[in-house]
Scaffold this motif. Structure first.
Motif, PDB file in Angstrom:
ATOM      1  N   ALA A 180      -7.077 -17.265   1.108  1.00  0.00           N
ATOM      2  CA  ALA A 180      -8.048 -17.830   2.343  1.00  0.00           C
ATOM      3  C   ALA A 180      -9.050 -16.276   2.081  1.00  0.00           C
ATOM      4  N   ARG A 181      -9.959 -16.191   2.167  1.00  0.00           N
ATOM      5  CA  ARG A 181     -11.067 -15.466   1.713  1.00  0.00           C
ATOM      6  C   ARG A 181     -10.871 -14.438   2.120  1.00  0.00           C
ATOM      7  N   GLN A 182     -10.749 -14.110   3.489  1.00  0.00           N
ATOM      8  CA  GLN A 182      -9.707 -12.781   4.468  1.00  0.00           C
ATOM      9  C   GLN A 182      -9.076 -11.951   3.638  1.00  0.00           C
ATOM     10  N   THR A 183      -7.889 -12.729   2.951  1.00  0.00           N
ATOM     11  CA  THR A 183      -6.503 -12.201   2.803  1.00  0.00           C
ATOM     12  C   THR A 183      -7.077 -11.257   1.576  1.00  0.00           C
ATOM     13  N   GLN A 184      -7.900 -12.478   0.203  1.00  0.00           N
ATOM     14  CA  GLN A 184      -8.558 -12.159  -0.836  1.00  0.00           C
ATOM     15  C   GLN A 184      -9.002 -10.590   0.154  1.00  0.00           C
ATOM     16  N   ALA A 185     -10.464 -10.556   0.396  1.00  0.00           N
ATOM     17  CA  ALA A 185     -10.911  -9.417   1.090  1.00  0.00           C
ATOM     18  C   ALA A 185     -10.138  -8.110   1.432  1.00  0.00           C
ATOM     19  N   VAL A 186      -9.083  -8.634   2.031  1.00  0.00           N
ATOM     20  CA  VAL A 186      -7.901  -7.260   2.560  1.00  0.00           C
ATOM     21  C   VAL A 186      -7.490  -7.036   1.563  1.00  0.00           C
ATOM     22  N   ALA A 187      -6.646  -7.870   0.298  1.00  0.00           N
ATOM     23  CA  ALA A 187      -5.656  -7.163  -0.195  1.00  0.00           C
ATOM     24  C   ALA A 187      -6.474  -5.929  -1.209  1.00  0.00           C
ATOM     25  N   VAL A 188      -8.454  -6.076  -2.160  1.00  0.00           N
ATOM     26  CA  VAL A 188      -8.701  -5.915  -2.427  1.00  0.00           C
ATOM     27  C   VAL A 188      -9.560  -4.619  -1.729  1.00  0.00           C
ATOM     28  N   ALA A 189      -9.746  -5.018  -1.071  1.00  0.00           N
ATOM     29  CA  ALA A 189     -10.099  -3.770  -0.265  1.00  0.00           C
ATOM     30  C   ALA A 189      -8.738  -2.552  -0.028  1.00  0.00           C
ATOM     31  N   ALA A 190      -7.442  -2.945   0.557  1.00  0.00           N
ATOM     32  CA  ALA A 190      -7.151  -2.118   0.465  1.00  0.00           C
ATOM     33  C   ALA A 190      -6.210  -1.454  -0.816  1.00  0.00           C
ATOM     34  N   ALA A 191      -6.355  -2.578  -1.943  1.00  0.00           N
ATOM     35  CA  ALA A 191      -6.050  -1.627  -3.304  1.00  0.00           C
ATOM     36  C   ALA A 191      -6.827  -0.564  -3.359  1.00  0.00           C
ATOM     37  N   VAL A 192      -8.178  -0.721  -2.808  1.00  0.00           N
ATOM     38  CA  VAL A 192      -8.936   0.050  -3.553  1.00  0.00           C
ATOM     39  C   VAL A 192      -8.775   1.631  -2.999  1.00  0.00           C
ATOM     40  N   VAL A 193      -8.622   1.729  -1.535  1.00  0.00           N
ATOM     41  CA  VAL A 193      -8.388   2.268  -0.556  1.00  0.00           C
ATOM     42  C   VAL A 193      -6.896   3.459  -0.843  1.00  0.00           C
ATOM     43  N   ALA A 194      -6.031   2.320  -1.170  1.00  0.00           N
ATOM     44  CA  ALA A 194      -4.938   3.222  -1.834  1.00  0.00           C
ATOM     45  C   ALA A 194      -5.569   4.169  -3.033  1.00  0.00           C
ATOM     46  N   THR A 195      -6.125   3.553  -3.824  1.00  0.00           N
ATOM     47  CA  THR A 195      -6.017   4.121  -5.261  1.00  0.00           C
ATOM     48  C   THR A 195      -7.323   5.201  -5.276  1.00  0.00           C
ATOM     49  N   LEU A 196      -8.019   5.143  -4.332  1.00  0.00           N
ATOM     50  CA  LEU A 196      -8.907   6.409  -4.195  1.00  0.00           C
ATOM     51  C   LEU A 196      -8.493   7.188  -3.451  1.00  0.00           C
ATOM     52  N   LEU A 197      -7.422   7.010  -2.697  1.00  0.00           N
ATOM     53  CA  LEU A 197      -6.816   7.846  -1.540  1.00  0.00           C
ATOM     54  C   LEU A 197      -5.156   9.263  -2.215  1.00  0.00           C
ATOM     55  N   THR A 198      -5.326   8.035  -3.604  1.00  0.00           N
ATOM     56  CA  THR A 198      -3.897   9.125  -4.102  1.00  0.00           C
ATOM     57  C   THR A 198      -3.618  10.318  -4.398  1.00  0.00           C
ATOM     58  N   PRO A 199      -5.387  10.883  -5.031  1.00  0.00           N
ATOM     59  CA  PRO A 199      -5.333  11.797  -5.593  1.00  0.00           C
ATOM     60  C   PRO A 199      -5.660  13.413  -4.061  1.00  0.00           C
ATOM     61  N   VAL A 200      -6.298  11.971  -3.442  1.00  0.00           N
ATOM     62  CA  VAL A 200      -6.278  13.232  -1.624  1.00  0.00           C
ATOM     63  C   VAL A 200      -4.884  13.517  -1.371  1.00  0.00           C
ATOM     64  N   LEU A 201      -4.375  12.431  -1.160  1.00  0.00           N
ATOM     65  CA  LEU A 201      -2.485  12.379   0.331  1.00  0.00           C
ATOM     66  C   LEU A 201      -1.716  12.270  -0.246  1.00  0.00           C
ATOM     67  N   VAL A 202      -0.897  12.600   0.368  1.00  0.00           N
ATOM     68  CA  VAL A 202       1.229  12.781  -0.114  1.00  0.00           C
ATOM     69  C   VAL A 202       1.004  11.752  -0.345  1.00  0.00           C
ATOM     70  N   PRO A 203       1.941  11.218  -1.700  1.00  0.00           N
ATOM     71  CA  PRO A 203       2.878  10.643  -2.272  1.00  0.00           C
ATOM     72  C   PRO A 203       3.364   9.153  -1.355  1.00  0.00           C
ATOM     73  N   GLY A 204       2.940   8.278  -0.951  1.00  0.00           N
ATOM     74  CA  GLY A 204       3.282   7.662   0.565  1.00  0.00           C
ATOM     75  C   GLY A 204       2.080   7.084   0.888  1.00  0.00           C
ATOM     76  N   LEU A 205       1.375   8.090   1.353  1.00  0.00           N
ATOM     77  CA  LEU A 205       1.118   7.836   2.943  1.00  0.00           C
ATOM     78  C   LEU A 205      -0.803   6.979   2.682  1.00  0.00           C
ATOM     79  N   PRO A 206      -0.703   7.124   1.030  1.00  0.00           N
ATOM     80  CA  PRO A 206      -2.253   6.293   0.722  1.00  0.00           C
ATOM     81  C   PRO A 206      -1.706   4.654   0.980  1.00  0.00           C
ATOM     82  N   VAL A 207      -1.003   4.595   1.228  1.00  0.00           N
ATOM     83  CA  VAL A 207       0.096   2.713   1.604  1.00  0.00           C
ATOM     84  C   VAL A 207      -0.408   2.773   2.572  1.00  0.00           C
TER      85      VAL A 207
END
Lengths: 101, 238
Positions: B183-210
């Motif tokens: 479904a389009r909704q799950t695709q949108a969530v998957a992409v957004a979650a991956a982007v958010v986790a990547t962008l937060l990786t340098p900022v937060l301690v490991p584990g928290l971005p997920v």
């Protein structure tokens, strides 16, 4: 926190979640928003884990052999290749790239 | 003597074997990756025997692999959040399983993606029950056996990256995610979650971005973003 604490705590929580579904009345979870969000939470966590596994290196973002390996994996899943074959192929692609670079 | 099986029950058993064998095989990758993320064989086996829910098991070792024991809290939370879908599966299976304390306790332990999926696909109540138990028991035995094999292999291998096994972990997660991306909704969530986790990786301690990326699901699910057009197209069948 030692490894056993992490493992036992997480296992007990996961088991308790399964048990709770057999104890609580179904009506509490019938709301479509709750069911939809629970499904999307699974998707979001898996996608975030993929991103971190592929690009994360401690607290840095690093593009290396893992990224082409993931792209190959995606292509193979699209072709309906079985899970185990894809996982092995992804490992092989990353290992090969590291061997030649 | 047991009564003869109906055609529906035979079909449920065949489905259980097919799904059970396919799933058991990837226990090898879990066992190997768990050992390579720093767990010993006993700890790896404890996860497959007691936690027994693949997504949460992979999540736990994935966070530990990137963040070490310092990320223990995030590892527990990731596993627990991924385990929440089993609550919904359990609610779904509750009437199929029926009464009896021991039977319900055993059913709870075997409530996972695959046992519920096979059960839900069967047409009659008897076949649904058989599908659930056969799939659950087959996977429990197979998953633990192959986890042990994988853990022993992982123990022999040693260095992860030389064999590309760090990339194998991401590919394994992708395999769990792939069937949910229709479904389009799950695709949108998957992409957004991956982007958010990547962008937060340098900022937060490991584990928290997920974990923060999980908030994407709560926002999209709560407001039902990206999902309305699809629902209208289906004529509100839900």
């Amino acid at each position: 926190m030692n490894a056993w604490t992490v493992i036992i705590t997480a296992s007990v929580i996961c088991l308790a979640l399964k048990v709770s579904g057999y104890l609580i009345p179904a009506r509490a979870f019938e709301h479509p928003t709750v069911a939809r969000t629970a499904n999307l939470l699974t998707v979001a966590l898996l996608a975030a884990l993929i991103a971190v596994q592929t690009l994360g290196a401690g607290q840095a973002v690093q593009v290396d052999a893992r990224l082409p390996a993931l792209v190959v994996a995606a292509g193979l899943y699209a072709l309906r290749v079985p899970f185990v074959v894809v996982v092995i192929a992804a490992a092989g692609v990353a290992a090969l790239i590291r061997a030649v670079t | 003597m047991a009564r003869a099986r109906s055609p529906e029950e035979s079909a449920a058993l065949r489905a259980a074997w097919a799904v059970g064998l396919a799933t058991a095989v990837y226990g090898v990758s879990f066992g190997a990756l768990a050992v390579l993320s720093g767990l010993d064989i006993w700890q790896t086996m404890f996860l497959s025997l007691v936690m027994f829910t693949g997504g949460s098991q992979f999540a736990l070792i994935g966070v530990l692999a990137s963040g070490g024991l310092a990320a223990g809290g995030a590892a527990i939370t990731s596993a627990a959040l991924l385990g929440t879908r089993n609550v919904f599966y359990a609610i779904r299976m509750s009437p199929v399983i029926g009464p009896g304390f021991l039977r319900r306790a055993a059913a709870a332990h075997l409530t996972i993606d695959e046992s519920v999926a096979v059960s839900a696909a069967q047409p009659t109540p008897a076949a649904q029950r058989l599908g659930f138990w056969a799939t659950g028991i087959l996977i429990y035995l197979g998953w633990n056996l192959t986890t042990l094999i994988g853990a022993l292999i992982g123990d022999l291998i040693g260095d992860v990256s030389a064999y590309g096994l760090d990339a194998a972990a991401a590919a394994a997660f992708l395999g769990l995610l792939w069937p949910r991306l229709k479904a389009r909704q799950t695709q949108a969530v998957a992409v957004a979650a991956a982007v958010v986790a990547t962008l937060l990786t340098p900022v937060l301690v490991p584990g928290l971005p997920v974990l923060v990326a999980g908030a994407v699901a709560v926002v999209v699910g709560g407001f039902d973003l990206f999902g309305t057009s699809r629902k209208r197209a289906e004529g509100g069948a839900a």
